[in-house]
Design a protein around this motif. Structure first.
Motif, PDB file in Angstrom:
ATOM      1  N   ASP A   1      33.930  88.689  67.339  1.00 55.10           N
ATOM      2  CA  ASP A   1      34.945  89.398  66.542  1.00 55.10           C
ATOM      3  C   ASP A   1      35.603  88.462  65.534  1.00 55.10           C
ATOM      4  O   ASP A   1      35.820  88.823  64.373  1.00 55.10           O
ATOM      5  CB  ASP A   1      36.022  89.994  67.464  1.00 55.10           C
ATOM      6  N   THR A   2      35.921  87.261  65.977  1.00 56.48           N
ATOM      7  CA  THR A   2      36.600  86.304  65.105  1.00 56.48           C
ATOM      8  C   THR A   2      35.704  85.885  63.947  1.00 56.48           C
ATOM      9  O   THR A   2      36.141  85.820  62.794  1.00 56.48           O
ATOM     10  CB  THR A   2      37.034  85.069  65.909  1.00 56.48           C
ATOM     11  N   LEU A   3      34.436  85.612  64.237  1.00 58.47           N
ATOM     12  CA  LEU A   3      33.514  85.212  63.179  1.00 58.47           C
ATOM     13  C   LEU A   3      33.303  86.327  62.161  1.00 58.47           C
ATOM     14  O   LEU A   3      33.307  86.097  60.950  1.00 58.47           O
ATOM     15  CB  LEU A   3      32.175  84.797  63.786  1.00 58.47           C
ATOM     16  N   ARG A   4      33.121  87.552  62.651  1.00 60.94           N
ATOM     17  CA  ARG A   4      32.928  88.675  61.717  1.00 60.94           C
ATOM     18  C   ARG A   4      34.147  88.865  60.822  1.00 60.94           C
ATOM     19  O   ARG A   4      34.020  89.051  59.607  1.00 60.94           O
ATOM     20  CB  ARG A   4      32.633  89.954  62.497  1.00 60.94           C
ATOM     21  N   ALA A   5      35.326  88.847  61.429  1.00 58.26           N
ATOM     22  CA  ALA A   5      36.548  89.030  60.642  1.00 58.26           C
ATOM     23  C   ALA A   5      36.733  87.877  59.664  1.00 58.26           C
ATOM     24  O   ALA A   5      37.137  88.085  58.513  1.00 58.26           O
ATOM     25  CB  ALA A   5      37.753  89.137  61.574  1.00 58.26           C
ATOM     26  N   SER A   6      36.421  86.663  60.089  1.00 54.23           N
ATOM     27  CA  SER A   6      36.606  85.499  59.226  1.00 54.23           C
ATOM     28  C   SER A   6      35.654  85.525  58.043  1.00 54.23           C
ATOM     29  O   SER A   6      36.047  85.270  56.905  1.00 54.23           O
ATOM     30  CB  SER A   6      36.406  84.205  60.035  1.00 54.23           C
ATOM     31  N   PHE A   7      34.385  85.851  58.301  1.00 57.55           N
ATOM     32  CA  PHE A   7      33.423  85.922  57.201  1.00 57.55           C
ATOM     33  C   PHE A   7      33.750  87.075  56.253  1.00 57.55           C
ATOM     34  O   PHE A   7      33.602  86.952  55.038  1.00 57.55           O
ATOM     35  CB  PHE A   7      32.005  86.061  57.742  1.00 57.55           C
ATOM     36  N   SER A   8      34.189  88.193  56.816  1.00 58.04           N
ATOM     37  CA  SER A   8      34.582  89.321  55.969  1.00 58.04           C
ATOM     38  C   SER A   8      35.747  88.940  55.068  1.00 58.04           C
ATOM     39  O   SER A   8      35.754  89.238  53.869  1.00 58.04           O
ATOM     40  CB  SER A   8      34.952  90.521  56.852  1.00 58.04           C
ATOM     41  N   SER A   9      36.735  88.251  55.625  1.00 56.61           N
ATOM     42  CA  SER A   9      37.886  87.812  54.841  1.00 56.61           C
ATOM     43  C   SER A   9      37.467  86.776  53.798  1.00 56.61           C
ATOM     44  O   SER A   9      37.929  86.809  52.652  1.00 56.61           O
ATOM     45  CB  SER A   9      38.943  87.221  55.773  1.00 56.61           C
ATOM     46  N   MET A  10      36.551  85.874  54.194  1.00 57.90           N
ATOM     47  CA  MET A  10      36.114  84.828  53.282  1.00 57.90           C
ATOM     48  C   MET A  10      35.364  85.422  52.095  1.00 57.90           C
ATOM     49  O   MET A  10      35.609  85.054  50.940  1.00 57.90           O
ATOM     50  CB  MET A  10      35.228  83.835  54.032  1.00 57.90           C
ATOM     51  N   PHE A  11      34.440  86.346  52.342  1.00 53.80           N
ATOM     52  CA  PHE A  11      33.715  86.990  51.248  1.00 53.80           C
ATOM     53  C   PHE A  11      34.660  87.813  50.377  1.00 53.80           C
ATOM     54  O   PHE A  11      34.527  87.851  49.158  1.00 53.80           O
ATOM     55  CB  PHE A  11      32.599  87.884  51.797  1.00 53.80           C
ATOM     56  N   GLY A  12      35.615  88.488  51.030  1.00 55.67           N
ATOM     57  CA  GLY A  12      36.574  89.283  50.258  1.00 55.67           C
ATOM     58  C   GLY A  12      37.402  88.424  49.325  1.00 55.67           C
ATOM     59  O   GLY A  12      37.608  88.767  48.153  1.00 55.67           O
ATOM     60  N   ASP A  13      37.869  87.267  49.815  1.00 60.18           N
ATOM     61  CA  ASP A  13      38.654  86.365  48.976  1.00 60.18           C
ATOM     62  C   ASP A  13      37.811  85.761  47.861  1.00 60.18           C
ATOM     63  O   ASP A  13      38.275  85.610  46.723  1.00 60.18           O
ATOM     64  CB  ASP A  13      39.256  85.237  49.828  1.00 60.18           C
TER      65      ASP A  13
END
Length: 853
Positions: A41-53
């Motif tokens: 969950d943490t990795l998915r959320a982190s990568f999603s946030s990173m790509f979004g930024d």
């Protein structure tokens, strides 16, 4: 029920040690499962946030609409778009800016001369986009590239390669290019996108080194005017784009990138960990069941007295389940907390091993909390269910008996059911391996084989322990004989205790056999197909690496010691509507250095309109020599190719072969994956290899290996995979050892008077300790032997089914040394598990033990 509850609470308070092993088994299994889910969950959320930024300033992406995906790959190859479209896009209402994104493979060489990255994740290079809002990378130190040869590198790649601003190094594109680092960049606030490396260069350099011809880009990034929505921008762009080109919103592009990371890495990684969580919990199930079965057996007289005093079957069974439920809830809750600790530990550990874990706190989803908790409780209650039912069935007259006799080994029902499972396992396996190759059918056979082993365990334990214990009986005399008789006393208990270890050893053996078979397959493939003397390759796998320069093979071929050097490039095309990989090479030289089996037709004159294919593909596509195959390329063109040759073996040569001249009009970034070299007769192999190495140094210094070295290095990733498997399975084996230790501890409590009598008639403390330790070793030997047999069988099933379900002919191999090590570790683990129970038994007070009820 209140009486049952009070009875359970009193029992738990009085006998806390009995359930220590059960608590630890549930705790470890739940902690591993929870840690895996939270980390995912943490990795998915982190990568999603990173790509979004990183892509927040990109409102639309213009790209080719079609992709060609070859078997075994999840990400397809897209046709480039014309950079002249930028001028058209800039005139569209609502567009504030547009910039081409040129992207290809480019691998940096670190200060130590070794390539940076390439072990799985892509090594990317591209043009540095000057519009800061359209560029996903941000300058953290230094400046943007302004002249030819200047580059910006993501900070994570620079740190890994020991590169600093001002350093000069080599960039493999795959032709080696000398570059100077003038800036360090971040992606979405991070030093890089996981282990993906990026090198940004000027647009002119990117077109020169990363594209087949100027004027091509992977995509065009578009930024909208203030107030213009992404959906409206895409609608406006779609109306002016040519056929075969599409526009998607920036949000869709970011989501696709996140999904790509999830599908290619996160899903595979978390699934891998979840499988081992399941193995650990399965092993825990046997340990928990055994604990409650022993506890119920020890309380037979207590339960019988309760029944005689008026307690119903439901109340007695309920009391046992309440105990199990209490242990399950406490252990699962503690495991949940432990899982959060594991996830936090991994978050801190990943950067230390070279995998940047995106910054931010842990993301804990509802499912990640509830699922491990529910699984832990259900596993514990399910494991205790049969012992609880057995406790409820205790007859009041059992209070008059001294002990119960275990006749489980002679159960006719057990023998019939186990035999039926074994027969079904054999039938399903043979169908899935020999009749109609299928991993599902073979997998069902493997599961049934496991069930058969467990069901027939009590019956098998009598014969196995007698056979395995015979040397102990002879070597250790009376002590060994007593140890063997104790292990034979309760076949069902011995089998249940050994089953936990058996499963752990079986999974270890399965992967050991499968890994050895993959190595044997690779070795056979190279030995059978590769007739050359040395191979030049890049030691990378996955999407990483830049490949080899197509100029390398001709340069090696000019050496006096070399008779033939052939480079194998890769292309993609649709053949009759299906994506296929193409081998781009010199077919004549290919036939001299590789063994292609029987060749019908000729490889000499493929030219720009001919193709060679394997017999298997010819049969699948209904083609013969002289037939026509229609190939659709990524540039949108479709051309007919005449089948000029049909050859027997694919393996290293691939299924479709075309010339470089035929591929040239459709190529993007050209590279070779392998250069095979054959020396002239009489050339010393060491001198020939040194001559090839000198040439290779001028082309990025790729690896030059003999045929045997190349076969071993090609299978190098298998050892790394096995090391990870062994590390993860250590948890399952540890839980199994807890089960053995717990069983022995409870058995010692059960045999208190017997042990006291042995001490009273002259048995020494050291003899008593040895007896308990050897009993533990015999149980472990039974579990280890069964695990080795089952693991070898399942390994054979997996190898044969995989070979039948794919185009690769797998070679089955048993690694005797590694399996012997597994056996020794299992026996040593059994001896280790018996240390604490043995010490406890030796400390018994003789008079109190004799007087024990």
């Amino acid at each position: 029920m209140n009486a049952s509850l009070r009875l359970s609470v009193s029992s738990l308070r009085a006998h806390k040690r009995r359930f220590a092993g059960t608590f630890l088994a549930v705790f470890l299994g739940v902690a591993f499962l929870a840690g895996t889910l939270v980390m995912g969950d943490t990795l998915r959320a982190s990568f999603s946030s990173m790509f979004g930024d990183a892509t927040a300033g990109t409102d639309a992406v213009v790209r080719s609409a079609d992709t060609i995906t070859t078997p075994g790959e999840s990400q397809g190859v897209r046709q480039p778009v014309d950079t002249s479209l930028v001028r058209t896009i800039e005139k569209v209402p609502g567009v504030a800016a547009a910039a081409p994104q040129i992207q290809g493979r480019g691998q940096l060489v670190g200060t130590d001369g070794k390539p940076v990255g390439g072990q799985g994740p892509p090594t990317l290079a591209g043009n540095w986009i000057t519009d800061s809002r359209l560029n996903p990378y941000r300058i953290a130190e230094g400046r943007a590239p302004a002249r030819s040869g200047e580059v910006v590198v993501n900070r994570g790649a620079a740190d890994k390669g020991g590169l600093r601003i001002g350093d000069t190094t080599t960039l493999r594109t795959p032709d080696p290019v000398e570059v100077t680092v003038v800036g360090l960049a971040t992606f979405g606030g991070q030093d890089g996108m996981a282990q993906v490396t990026f090198t940004g260069m000027t647009r002119a350099d990117a077109e020169k080194y990363l594209t087949a011809r100027p004027g091509q880009a992977a995509s065009i990034q578009v930024r909208a005017d203030p107030g213009v929505s992404q959906a409206r921008l895409v609608s406006e762009l779609t109306s002016v784009l040519p056929e075969g080109v599409e526009a998607i919103t920036g949000q869709e592009s970011a989501r696709e990138n996140t999904d790509m990371i999830s599908s290619q890495f996160l899903t595979l990684f978390t699934t891998f960990l979840l499988v081992f969580s399941g193995v650990a919990l399965l092993v825990a199930t046997f340990s928990i069941h055994n604990t409650f079965a022993i506890v119920v057996a020890q309380r037979t007289r207590d339960n019988a007295l309760l029944r005689a005093l008026g307690a119903s079957r439901r109340q007695v069974a309920g009391a046992t389940l309440v105990e199990a439920g209490a242990v399950a809830v406490v252990a699962s809750a503690a495991g949940l907390v432990g899982g959060l600790g594991i996830a936090a530990g991994l978050q801190a550990l990943f950067p230390a091993i070279g995998f940047p874990f995106p910054e931010g706190g842990l993301v804990i989803g509802t499912l990640s909390l509830l699922l491990p908790l529910a699984v832990g409780i259900l596993v514990c209650l399910g494991s205790a269910l049969l012992p609880a039912v057995r406790a409820g069935r205790t007859a009041p007259l059992a209070a008059l008996r001294e002990s119960a006799v275990d006749r489980s080994a002679g159960s006719r029902t057990r023998t019939v059911v186990g035999g039926a499972c074994a027969a079904a396992a054999l039938a399903s396996t043979l169908v899935g391996v020999l009749v109609s190759p299928s991993l599902w059918s073979a997998g069902l056979g493997g599961v049934l084989a496991l069930v058969a082993f467990v069901v027939l365990g009590p019956a098998a334990s009598r014969f196995a322990v007698r056979a395995l214990g015979a040397p102990v009986d002879r070597l250790r005399g009376v002590t060994g004989g007593l140890a063997r008789r104790n292990a034979l006393r309760s076949p069902k208990r011995t089998a249940a205790t050994a089953s936990a270890l058996m499963i752990g050893v079986a999974v270890v053996s399965l992967f050991t056999v499968f890994g050895a078979s993959l190595k044997a397959t690779m070795d056979r493939t190279v030995s059978r197909s590769f007739a050359g003397d040395v191979a030049v390759s890049n030691p990378s796998f996955g999407a990483g690496g830049s490949g080899l320069s197509p100029k390398l093979a001709p340069a090696i071929a000019r050496q006096p010691a070399v008779a033939e050097a052939v480079g194998l490039g890769r292309g993609v095309a649709k053949v009759d509507g299906s994506g296929r990989a193409l081998t781009v090479t010199d077919p004549v030289a290919l036939g001299r250095v590789f063994d292609l089996g029987t060749v019908r037709g000729s490889l000499d004159h493929l030219g720009t309109q001919g193709i060679a294919i394997t017999e298997e593909e010819a049969g699948r596509q209904h083609l013969t020599v002289g037939g026509t195959a229609r190939l659709a390329f990524t540039d949108g063109t479709t051309r007919p190719f005449t089948v000029r040759a049909v050859y027997g073996r694919s393996e290293l040569a691939g299924d479709y072969v075309i010339t470089r001249a035929a591929w040239a009009p459709h190529r993007t970034q050209d590279s070779d994956t392998l250069v095979a070299v054959a020396f002239r007769p009489g050339v010393d192999p060491a001198e020939g290899k040194a001559a090839v190495q000198q040439v290779a140094e001028r082309y990025g210094n790729p690896s030059v290996q003999t045929r045997d070295e190349y076969a071993r290095s090609s299978a190098g990733g298998i050892d790394m995979m096995l090391s990870l498997v062994y590390a993860l399975l250590a948890l399952a084996v540890f839980i199994a050892l807890l089960g053995i230790a717990n069983t022995l501890t409870l058995a010692i409590h059960e045999r208190t008077r017997e042990l006291g009598l042995l001490r009273a008639v002259g048995q020494t403390r050291s003899q008593l300790r040895a007896m308990v330790r050897w009993e533990s070793v015999l149980v472990a030997a039974f579990g280890t032997t069964g695990g080795l047999v089952l693991g070898a069988f399942l390994g054979w099933v997996l190898v044969e089914a995989s070979g039948g379900a794919s185009d690769t002919a797998f070679a089955f191999a048993l690694p005797p040394v590694r399996l012997a090590v597994v056996a020794l570790v299992g026996l040593a683990a059994g001896a280790l598990a018996g240390l604490r129970p043995a010490r406890r038994a030796a400390r018994l007070d003789v008079l109190r033990a004799i007087a024990a009820e």
